[in-house]
Write a protein that holds these residues in place. Structure first.
Motif, PDB file in Angstrom:
ATOM      1  N   GLU A   2      10.694  -8.193 -21.662  1.00 29.05           N
ATOM      2  CA  GLU A   2      10.504  -6.882 -22.271  1.00 29.05           C
ATOM      3  C   GLU A   2      10.369  -5.818 -21.176  1.00 29.05           C
ATOM      4  OE1 GLU A   2      10.489  -6.001 -25.405  1.00 29.05           O
ATOM      5  OE2 GLU A   2      10.734  -8.016 -26.251  1.00 29.05           O
ATOM      6  N   PRO A   3      10.770  -4.561 -21.452  1.00 32.80           N
ATOM      7  CA  PRO A   3      10.585  -3.488 -20.470  1.00 32.80           C
ATOM      8  C   PRO A   3       9.100  -3.381 -20.072  1.00 32.80           C
ATOM      9  CG  PRO A   3      12.009  -2.758 -22.260  1.00 32.80           C
ATOM     10  CD  PRO A   3      11.452  -4.084 -22.683  1.00 32.80           C
ATOM     11  N   VAL A   4       8.861  -3.098 -18.820  1.00 28.06           N
ATOM     12  CA  VAL A   4       7.478  -3.000 -18.323  1.00 28.06           C
ATOM     13  C   VAL A   4       7.281  -1.649 -17.647  1.00 28.06           C
ATOM     14  CG1 VAL A   4       7.279  -5.487 -17.978  1.00 28.06           C
ATOM     15  CG2 VAL A   4       8.047  -4.036 -16.096  1.00 28.06           C
ATOM     16  N   PHE A   5       6.039  -1.204 -17.662  1.00 29.52           N
ATOM     17  CA  PHE A   5       5.682   0.033 -16.962  1.00 29.52           C
ATOM     18  C   PHE A   5       5.189  -0.326 -15.571  1.00 29.52           C
ATOM     19  CE2 PHE A   5       5.728   1.668 -21.218  1.00 29.52           C
ATOM     20  CZ  PHE A   5       6.111   2.996 -21.066  1.00 29.52           C
ATOM     21  N   LEU A   6       5.762   0.362 -14.582  1.00 30.17           N
ATOM     22  CA  LEU A   6       5.358   0.159 -13.204  1.00 30.17           C
ATOM     23  C   LEU A   6       4.960   1.501 -12.594  1.00 30.17           C
ATOM     24  CD1 LEU A   6       8.222  -2.203 -11.914  1.00 30.17           C
ATOM     25  CD2 LEU A   6       5.990  -2.876 -12.850  1.00 30.17           C
ATOM     26  N   SER A   7       3.932   1.453 -11.761  1.00 29.22           N
ATOM     27  CA  SER A   7       3.595   2.621 -10.957  1.00 29.22           C
ATOM     28  C   SER A   7       4.625   2.710  -9.836  1.00 29.22           C
ATOM     29  CB  SER A   7       2.187   2.459 -10.379  1.00 29.22           C
ATOM     30  OG  SER A   7       1.913   3.459  -9.440  1.00 29.22           O
ATOM     31  N   TYR A   8       5.205   3.888  -9.607  1.00 30.03           N
ATOM     32  CA  TYR A   8       6.270   3.959  -8.607  1.00 30.03           C
ATOM     33  C   TYR A   8       5.960   5.002  -7.532  1.00 30.03           C
ATOM     34  CZ  TYR A   8       8.041   8.143 -11.045  1.00 30.03           C
ATOM     35  OH  TYR A   8       8.169   9.392 -11.593  1.00 30.03           O
ATOM     36  N   HIS A   9       6.468   4.735  -6.341  1.00 32.87           N
ATOM     37  CA  HIS A   9       6.324   5.606  -5.178  1.00 32.87           C
ATOM     38  C   HIS A   9       7.681   5.698  -4.487  1.00 32.87           C
ATOM     39  CE1 HIS A   9       1.947   4.832  -5.597  1.00 32.87           C
ATOM     40  NE2 HIS A   9       2.352   3.592  -5.856  1.00 32.87           N
ATOM     41  N   ASN A  10       7.854   6.749  -3.716  1.00 25.18           N
ATOM     42  CA  ASN A  10       9.088   6.905  -2.944  1.00 25.18           C
ATOM     43  C   ASN A  10       8.754   6.902  -1.460  1.00 25.18           C
ATOM     44  OD1 ASN A  10      11.619   7.487  -4.700  1.00 25.18           O
ATOM     45  ND2 ASN A  10       9.935   8.569  -5.710  1.00 25.18           N
ATOM     46  N   MET A  11       9.393   5.992  -0.720  1.00 22.16           N
ATOM     47  CA  MET A  11       9.111   5.802   0.702  1.00 22.16           C
ATOM     48  C   MET A  11      10.380   5.955   1.537  1.00 22.16           C
ATOM     49  SD  MET A  11       6.086   5.255  -0.007  1.00 22.16           S
ATOM     50  CE  MET A  11       4.832   4.431  -0.951  1.00 22.16           C
ATOM     51  N   ASP A  12      10.217   6.473   2.731  1.00 22.75           N
ATOM     52  CA  ASP A  12      11.321   6.654   3.664  1.00 22.75           C
ATOM     53  C   ASP A  12      11.553   5.356   4.442  1.00 22.75           C
ATOM     54  OD1 ASP A  12      13.260   7.842   5.153  1.00 22.75           O
ATOM     55  OD2 ASP A  12      11.910   9.117   6.328  1.00 22.75           O
ATOM     56  N   TYR A  13      12.671   5.312   5.142  1.00 28.88           N
ATOM     57  CA  TYR A  13      12.890   4.220   6.082  1.00 28.88           C
ATOM     58  C   TYR A  13      11.719   4.177   7.080  1.00 28.88           C
ATOM     59  CZ  TYR A  13      17.783   4.444   4.510  1.00 28.88           C
ATOM     60  OH  TYR A  13      18.937   4.452   3.754  1.00 28.88           O
ATOM     61  N   GLY A  14      11.262   3.017   7.379  1.00 32.15           N
ATOM     62  CA  GLY A  14      10.227   2.846   8.389  1.00 32.15           C
ATOM     63  C   GLY A  14       8.809   3.043   7.887  1.00 32.15           C
ATOM     64  N   PHE A  15       8.640   3.395   6.597  1.00 30.33           N
ATOM     65  CA  PHE A  15       7.279   3.628   6.091  1.00 30.33           C
ATOM     66  C   PHE A  15       6.438   2.361   6.196  1.00 30.33           C
ATOM     67  CE2 PHE A  15       4.066   3.439   2.787  1.00 30.33           C
ATOM     68  CZ  PHE A  15       3.435   4.665   2.910  1.00 30.33           C
ATOM     69  N   PHE A  16       6.943   1.273   5.630  1.00 29.10           N
ATOM     70  CA  PHE A  16       6.158   0.035   5.629  1.00 29.10           C
ATOM     71  C   PHE A  16       5.956  -0.495   7.056  1.00 29.10           C
ATOM     72  CE2 PHE A  16       8.049  -0.070   1.285  1.00 29.10           C
ATOM     73  CZ  PHE A  16       6.850   0.005   0.592  1.00 29.10           C
ATOM     74  N   GLU A  17       6.961  -0.321   7.900  1.00 29.45           N
ATOM     75  CA  GLU A  17       6.817  -0.773   9.283  1.00 29.45           C
ATOM     76  C   GLU A  17       5.703  -0.004  10.000  1.00 29.45           C
ATOM     77  OE1 GLU A  17      11.185  -1.500   8.237  1.00 29.45           O
ATOM     78  OE2 GLU A  17       9.583  -0.086   7.749  1.00 29.45           O
ATOM     79  N   SER A  18       5.607   1.305   9.738  1.00 31.22           N
ATOM     80  CA  SER A  18       4.591   2.098  10.426  1.00 31.22           C
ATOM     81  C   SER A  18       3.179   1.724   9.950  1.00 31.22           C
ATOM     82  CB  SER A  18       4.832   3.596  10.195  1.00 31.22           C
ATOM     83  OG  SER A  18       4.587   3.954   8.859  1.00 31.22           O
ATOM     84  N   TYR A  19       3.081   1.265   8.713  1.00 31.45           N
ATOM     85  CA  TYR A  19       1.790   0.819   8.190  1.00 31.45           C
ATOM     86  C   TYR A  19       1.590  -0.691   8.361  1.00 31.45           C
ATOM     87  CZ  TYR A  19       0.512   5.314   6.156  1.00 31.45           C
ATOM     88  OH  TYR A  19       0.148   6.629   5.992  1.00 31.45           O
ATOM     89  N   GLN A  20       2.507  -1.319   9.073  1.00 33.30           N
ATOM     90  CA  GLN A  20       2.448  -2.754   9.382  1.00 33.30           C
ATOM     91  C   GLN A  20       2.349  -3.616   8.114  1.00 33.30           C
ATOM     92  OE1 GLN A  20      -0.282  -3.756  12.559  1.00 33.30           O
ATOM     93  NE2 GLN A  20       0.165  -1.870  13.687  1.00 33.30           N
ATOM     94  N   VAL A  21       3.148  -3.261   7.121  1.00 32.38           N
ATOM     95  CA  VAL A  21       3.271  -4.053   5.896  1.00 32.38           C
ATOM     96  C   VAL A  21       4.550  -4.875   6.007  1.00 32.38           C
ATOM     97  CG1 VAL A  21       3.518  -4.006   3.385  1.00 32.38           C
ATOM     98  CG2 VAL A  21       2.052  -2.313   4.534  1.00 32.38           C
ATOM     99  N   LYS A  22       4.415  -6.186   5.975  1.00 33.82           N
ATOM    100  CA  LYS A  22       5.583  -7.069   6.124  1.00 33.82           C
ATOM    101  C   LYS A  22       5.971  -7.652   4.772  1.00 33.82           C
ATOM    102  CE  LYS A  22       4.363  -8.355  10.856  1.00 33.82           C
ATOM    103  NZ  LYS A  22       4.035  -9.467  11.791  1.00 33.82           N
ATOM    104  N   PRO A  23       7.273  -7.827   4.538  1.00 30.37           N
ATOM    105  CA  PRO A  23       7.703  -8.400   3.252  1.00 30.37           C
ATOM    106  C   PRO A  23       7.363  -9.883   3.184  1.00 30.37           C
ATOM    107  CG  PRO A  23       9.573  -8.149   4.726  1.00 30.37           C
ATOM    108  CD  PRO A  23       8.414  -7.514   5.426  1.00 30.37           C
ATOM    109  N   ILE A  24       7.018 -10.333   1.991  1.00 28.57           N
ATOM    110  CA  ILE A  24       6.803 -11.765   1.799  1.00 28.57           C
ATOM    111  C   ILE A  24       8.081 -12.420   1.270  1.00 28.57           C
ATOM    112  CG2 ILE A  24       4.320 -11.569   1.443  1.00 28.57           C
ATOM    113  CD1 ILE A  24       4.775 -11.637  -1.527  1.00 28.57           C
TER     114      ILE A  24
END
Length: 835
Positions: free
Chosen positions: A545-567
């Motif tokens: 079923e369709p779900v509601f998600l909280s969404y954000h918009n991030m630039d290239y390098g955002f997660f890297e600068s905050y040291q968030v790594k993909p699992i």
């Protein structure tokens, strides 16, 4: 007769110097606590009551409760709601108004500042009858482009208040800078209002593009909606009317069927969307329960905190009153002969009781003078903690002075009633025969019970203080899932088309290691939610079923600068060239393609137990198909009080509002100067708005820190007052047992034995107080901690309670030990001669 009571009372206060000082100081502390809390409660409880017809003003709040979703609460409403409900419920509603608050740049010549502008429908002054300094309601706010400013803002830009006809350049209303002429000047609003108005602009729907989700919407919540009720109409009546409209005649009936499909069968609209109205004078203290993660026009108060500190202040005052009762009854034996002689000379029991009540009232009135002086001294520090501007204006507000006198008199009678009744019942024949004292086992037990109450109360306050501080420290130290050190957040909302050059010049600074854009930085989550549909089945082959998600918009390098790594999968990467989401025209039939990243909670919500399995799947959002390219761990974008939500991260440059700057330097002052220089070169017309992320994160727990600081202050006061009472009782007990101590020394007891004997006598009530206080404190604080999804471990209550218990015993021993040691060191010959 009354004059005689006062003279005798004064003589007894002077005669019993040490006990009078203890009582006056304790009562002054208790009364000071009540004065400080009373000032705070008075301001918090009187918010917006000064508005004309305040009892007829209400605001509408919205709550979304979607299936399998946490409730989304806000004090805002959809843009179309006001007019629809106003017209439908015309029997209940006189008029309505929408408010939109924007942060804009305002210029006058070379002076430019960021200001909060409130845009409002023309009916604003029909609801909020604000006073004018210059201009009038009829002429100053009657047509589009009218601009009202407050006296404070007029002085800020022009140095005077009469600025009608002057022009300010505002950026940006309707797309570009506008020169707006001031049409009126409002008087500065009082502190006790939830309205945050410095600039009031006549709201023009034409300034908002159709479909932008501000005004032309039934579901996007961006406005504050107010109504003025017709005379005699209650909030409940309007609530019932709105509920009926929502479920039966609103456009949301059909919209919910289309939007929710089978989930809407057998349900009413209000099972998913509710509009709740609240009286404007109640907003400051009660809107918090409707606000969810969203803020209000001004910082909200907290009725529960108000109630808590009222109780705390009363408990501190009660401890001081107990001191008075304990010391008065303890000295009964010293005044027994006085009472007996008064009765022999013809005084009635009532007259004797009035004498002792007079002493109590006089003593409390003296304490009140000290309490008022102390309140004036500590008010600046108190205001700093609360972030308020409270003032003690006794002579400007006679009702306040009368109230304090009444409270003092009531406290005097309350504290003195038991000693008066106790002392006035003495029988002359019994007292004068053999010079007997009035002391009985009953009065001793009562004093012990009161001492137990004093220390139990103090112990509960100390434990509460430690728990609140502990939770605040824990909240700030929880692993939020990203690296927050050495981060600056720069507002780029009005930077225009200069983002590329701004970013490059910032990166050229030797102290800056990374610059990346985003729609918001951590702590700035604006609760953007949307419905996403998984085009494939879940891992079990079932349709999702369709779900509601909280969404954000991030630039290239955002997660890297905050040291968030993909699992699983990858992060946004320019090399792929497929990640950017480009908005499509309204009439476009094309399906846009872009990438999306999810957090672990969103993966689970979409029916997948493994992050790896969802990589490559596609989500549908409006006219876009979004390929899931990565999954990151759950991170706390907001305070841990709000927990983790299912979140999606996209790359839409049109939504970028902040620049996240990572720096590597200890010379922060030089760095800030360099960043400001770069900003002025690229965005010369806009003032810079930059903050340290660490400070923004700490500010999320300011309410808890304030609570902890106030608890600490009142806990210390409670302990001091309780110890003063214990000191007085121990001094009196040692005085009464002087002969006993002399005999014990003659029989071979040393100083240590005598000190231990007396200390144990006062240790028992403190031990019992701990046993009573611990479960009360633990239960109260566990209830308070339930509001935190992440909280300190319950096991911490064990060392906290034991530590406070040991501390309370040490304080009691130090208090009693000094008196005991002084008497124990004396020559027993002097003790045995003691009369």
């Amino acid at each position: 007769m009354f004059k005689n009571y006062l003279i005798t009372a004064w003589r007894n206060i002077i005669k019993n110097g040490i006990f009078s000082v203890i009582n006056i100081f304790g009562l002054a502390v208790g009364l000071m606590s009540c004065i400080l809390i009373m000032l705070f409660v008075k301001q918090e409880s009187n918010f917006d009551t000064w508005l004309t017809d305040s009892d007829r003003l209400v605001r509408m709040h919205t709550a979304y409760t979607m299936p399998n979703q946490p409730a989304f609460l806000t004090v805002r409403s959809a843009g179309k709601m006001m007019e629809a409900i106003r017209d439908y419920a015309s029997n209940e509603i006189e008029t309505g108004v929408r408010l939109i608050q924007w942060s804009l740049t305002v210029r006058n010549g070379e002076d430019a500042f960021s200001e909060s502008m409130t845009m409002a429908d023309g009916s604003f002054l029909d609801i909020f009858d604000l006073p004018f300094a210059h201009g009038s309601r009829a002429s100053s706010f009657s047509q589009p482009m009218n601009l009202l400013v407050t006296e404070e803002l007029a002085i800020k830009y022009f140095g005077r208040t009469n600025v009608i006809g002057e022009t300010l350049t505002v950026c940006c209303v309707g797309g570009g800078p506008n020169d707006v002429q001031i049409s009126g000047v409002l008087k500065d609003l009082p502190e006790d209002t939830h309205l945050n108005i410095n600039m009031l602009f006549y709201l023009q729907p034409a300034l908002f593009q159709p479909g932008n989700g501000t005004l032309d919407t039934w579901t996007s919540l961006n406005v504050y909606t107010y109504f003025k009720l017709n005379p005699g109409v209650s909030v409940t009546q309007l609530q019932d009317r709105i509920t009926y409209w929502m479920n039966n005649e609103s456009p949301l009936v059909e919209m919910s069927k289309q939007f929710l499909g089978d989930k809407a069968n057998g349900k009413q609209v209000t099972d998913f969307i509710t509009q709740r109205v609240m009286s404007v004078p109640d907003l400051h203290l009660n809107a918090k329960k409707h606000a969810g993660n969203m803020g209000d026009l001004t910082p909200m108060g907290d009725q529960e905190m108000i109630n808590t500190f009222i109780v705390v202040a009363l408990l501190v005052l009660a401890i001081a009153c107990i001191n008075f009762m304990n010391l008065s009854t303890a000295k009964a034996s010293k005044r027994a002969k006085e009472v007996a002689m008064r009765k022999v000379l013809g005084a009635s029991r009532k007259q004797v009781a009035m004498q002792f009540l007079s002493e109590a009232v006089v003593l409390v009135l003296i304490a009140l003078l000290f309490a008022i002086a102390a309140s004036e001294l500590v008010l600046p520090f108190y205001n700093d903690v609360l972030g308020t501007q409270l003032e003690l204006k006794l002579f400007e507000e006679p009702s306040l002075l009368f109230g304090l006198m009444s409270v003092a008199t009531l406290v005097g009678v309350g504290a003195g009633i038991y000693p008066a009744m106790f002392l006035s019942r003495f029988l002359p024949g019994h007292i004068l025969k053999a010079s007997k004292s009035s002391e009985s086992g009953h009065s001793t037990k009562l004093r012990n019970l009161l001492v137990i109450f004093q220390f139990a109360t103090s112990i509960v306050l100390v434990i509460a203080t430690l728990v609140v501080y502990g939770q605040t420290i824990y909240s700030n130290s929880v692993d939020v899932g990203y690296k927050s050190d050495n981060k600056l957040v720069l507002n780029i909302r009005r930077a225009g088309d200069n983002l590329s050059s701004l970013k490059q010049e910032l990166l050229n600074l030797s102290e800056v290691s990374a610059v990346t854009f985003s729609s918001e930085a951590p702590t700035q989550d604006n609760e953007n939610n949307n419905q996403f549909t998984l085009l494939e089945t879940d891992e079990n082959g079932q349709k999702v079923e369709p779900v509601f998600l909280s969404y954000h918009n991030m630039d290239y390098g955002f997660f890297e600068s905050y040291q968030v790594k993909p699992i699983a999968g990858r992060l946004f990467d320019e090399q792929y060239g497929t990640d950017i989401l480009t908005p499509l025209p309204e009439d476009s039939t094309e399906i846009g393609q872009a990438s999306i990243i999810l957090n672990e909670t969103a993966v689970s919500k979409l029916g997948y137990s493994s992050a790896d399995k969802i990589i490559g799947k596609t989500l549908s959002l409006g006219k876009h198909h979004l390929t899931i390219v990565g999954v990151i761990p759950d991170i706390h974008f907001r305070s841990i009080k709000f927990g983790i939500r299912a979140s999606a991260y996209m790359l839409n440059p049109q939504r970028f509002n902040v620049a996240n700057i990572t720096f590597e330097t200890d010379n922060v002052a030089k760095l800030m100067e360099s960043i400001e220089r770069v900003w002025k070169q690229n965005v010369p017309m806009q003032p810079i708005n930059i903050q340290f992320l660490s400070e923004m994160m700490t500010a999320q727990y300011q309410d808890e820190l304030t609570t902890a600081q106030l608890f600490l202050a009142f806990s210390v006061l409670a302990i001091i007052v309780a110890c003063l009472g214990l000191y007085g009782l121990s001094a009196f007990t040692v005085e009464r047992r002087t002969k006993e101590i002399g005999i014990r020394k003659v029989m071979g007891a040393n100083i240590t034995d005598i000190v231990k004997l007396l200390m144990w006598q006062f240790s028992k009530p403190v031990v019992i107080a701990n046993l009573i206080a611990w479960p009360v404190a633990v239960y109260s604080m566990l209830t308070w901690l339930e509001s935190f999804p992440y909280r300190i471990e319950t096991i911490w209550f064990v060392p906290i309670c034991l530590g406070v218990g040991i501390l309370s015993l040490l304080i009691a021993w130090l208090t009693v030990g000094g008196n005991a040691a002084n008497v124990a060191r004396k020559n027993p010959v002097h003790a045995l001669r003691y009369e």
